[in-house]
Motif scaffolding. Structure first.
Motif: not given
Length: 265
Positions: A41-47, A59-61
Motif C-alpha cells: 500500500a502506497v500513498q497516492t501523491q507522495g513524491p 515510482t519513488g523511494l
C-alpha cells in the motif's frame, strides 16, 4: 460422563481446535510464496516516496525499495494506491501485505500495526508563500495563523505539539493538498518534511522554506501484528542493502537530493 465433565471436555476440545486452527493459519509470507505476489500500500501523491512520473509509471523511494526486494525474492510486486488516511485500514483489512511509505512509528500507530527498523529519517519543516513576513517556524505559533498538513500524519501531530496556538487544517491527498492550500491563501503556512517540500519547490514557484526544524523523525514500513516473518524479512533485507550500498544510493538519489526530478518529472 456427567454433565459437568462433558461441558469441560467440550470446552477443552474447543480450545484445542482454536489452537490448531491458529497454527494452521497461513502467514503473510506463506501467502506471498504461494501466490508469487507481494502487495504493498502506497500513498497516492507522495513524491519523492511514491508518485506517478512523466512516463505514467509508479515510482519513488519506497516503491523502488519494495521492487528491489520483490525482484530479489523472485515475486511480482503489486502496488495499491491510497490516500494517507487509507494506508493503515488497507493493511489491517488484509488488502495489502505491508505499507511502503514514509510513516513515523508513533505510539498510537504501534497499537494497530508493527513497524520495521527505521529505513530513513525526515526533518519536519514549515513553509509559507513567498512575500510572507514569517522567517522561522516558531513565528507561526499565533492564534491568527492557520497551518496546512496531511490528514492523520505526523506532520499534523508536530504542528499540534510545537505550534499549539495556531489553527490546524488537515487535508487528505498528501503534501500536494497542503501546498495548494498555502499557495491559494486557504492556509497561512504548511508543515511537511524537507525532502518532500524540496520537490515542490523545484516545480512550483513562490514556496518559501522557513528557518529551523520542528523535529526529526525515523521513518519505516509497517506490517500487521501477525506478520512477524514478513517483518523480520523486511528488516533483514534493509540491513543487507545498507551493507552493500544500495540503500544509501536510493536515499541519496530520492530523499537527499532533487536529482530524480530530471528523470521523472
Amino acid at each position: 460422563m456427567n454433565l459437568k465433565n462433558l461441558t469441560a471436555a467440550l470446552a477443552g476440545g474447543a480450545v484445542m481446535a482454536a489452537m490448531a486452527a491458529a497454527s494452521w493459519a497461513e502467514t503473510t509470507m506463506e501467502k506471498i510464496v504461494r501466490t508469487g505476489e507481494m502487495t504493498i500500500a502506497v500513498q497516492t501523491q507522495g513524491p519523492p516516496v511514491s508518485f506517478i512520473d512523466k512516463n505514467g509509471e509508479r515510482t519513488g523511494l519506497a516503491v523502488e525499495l519494495a521492487q528491489m526486494m520483490a525482484d530479489d525474492m523472485g515475486v511480482k510486486l503489486v502496488v495499491q494506491d491510497y490516500d494517507w488516511k487509507g494506508l493503515i485500514p488497507a493493511l489491517t483489512s488484509g488488502k495489502a501485505d505491508f505499507i511502503a511509505a514514509d510513516m513515523t512509528p508513533t505510539a498510537q500507530r504501534s497499537m494497530q500495526i508493527m513497524f520495521t527498523e527505521p529505513v530513513f529519517f525526515a526533518e519536519t519543516v514549515a513553509f509559507v508563500k513567498e512575500g510572507s513576513d514569517y522567517t522561522s517556524w516558531e513565528d507561526l505559533n499565533k492564534a491568527d495563523v492557520s497551518l496546512a498538513a496531511t490528514q492523520a500524519s505526523s506532520y499534523a501531530s508536530a504542528a499540534r505539539k510545537f505550534l499549539p496556538e495556531a489553527e490546524l487544517k488537515e487535508f487528505s491527498g498528501g503534501t500536494a493538498q497542503a501546498v495548494q492550500a498555502v499557495m491559494s491563501g486557504r492556509a497561512t503556512a504548511g508543515v511537511t518534511d524537507k525532502a518532500t517540500l524540496s520537490g515542490f519547490q523545484s516545480s512550483i514557484e513562490g514556496i518559501k522554506l522557513l528557518e529551523g526544524e520542528l523535529n526529526r523523525e525515523p521513518l519505516g514500513f509497517a506490517v500487521r501484528p501477525d506478520s512477524v516473518h514478513l517483518l523480520n524479512s523486511l528488516d533483514n533485507y534493509m540491513r543487507l542493502i545498507r551493507i552493500d550500498g544500495r540503500l544509501d544510493e536510493k536515499i541519496a538519489y530520492w530523499w537527499n537530493s532533487t536529482d530524480w526530478e530530471a528523470d521523472h518529472k
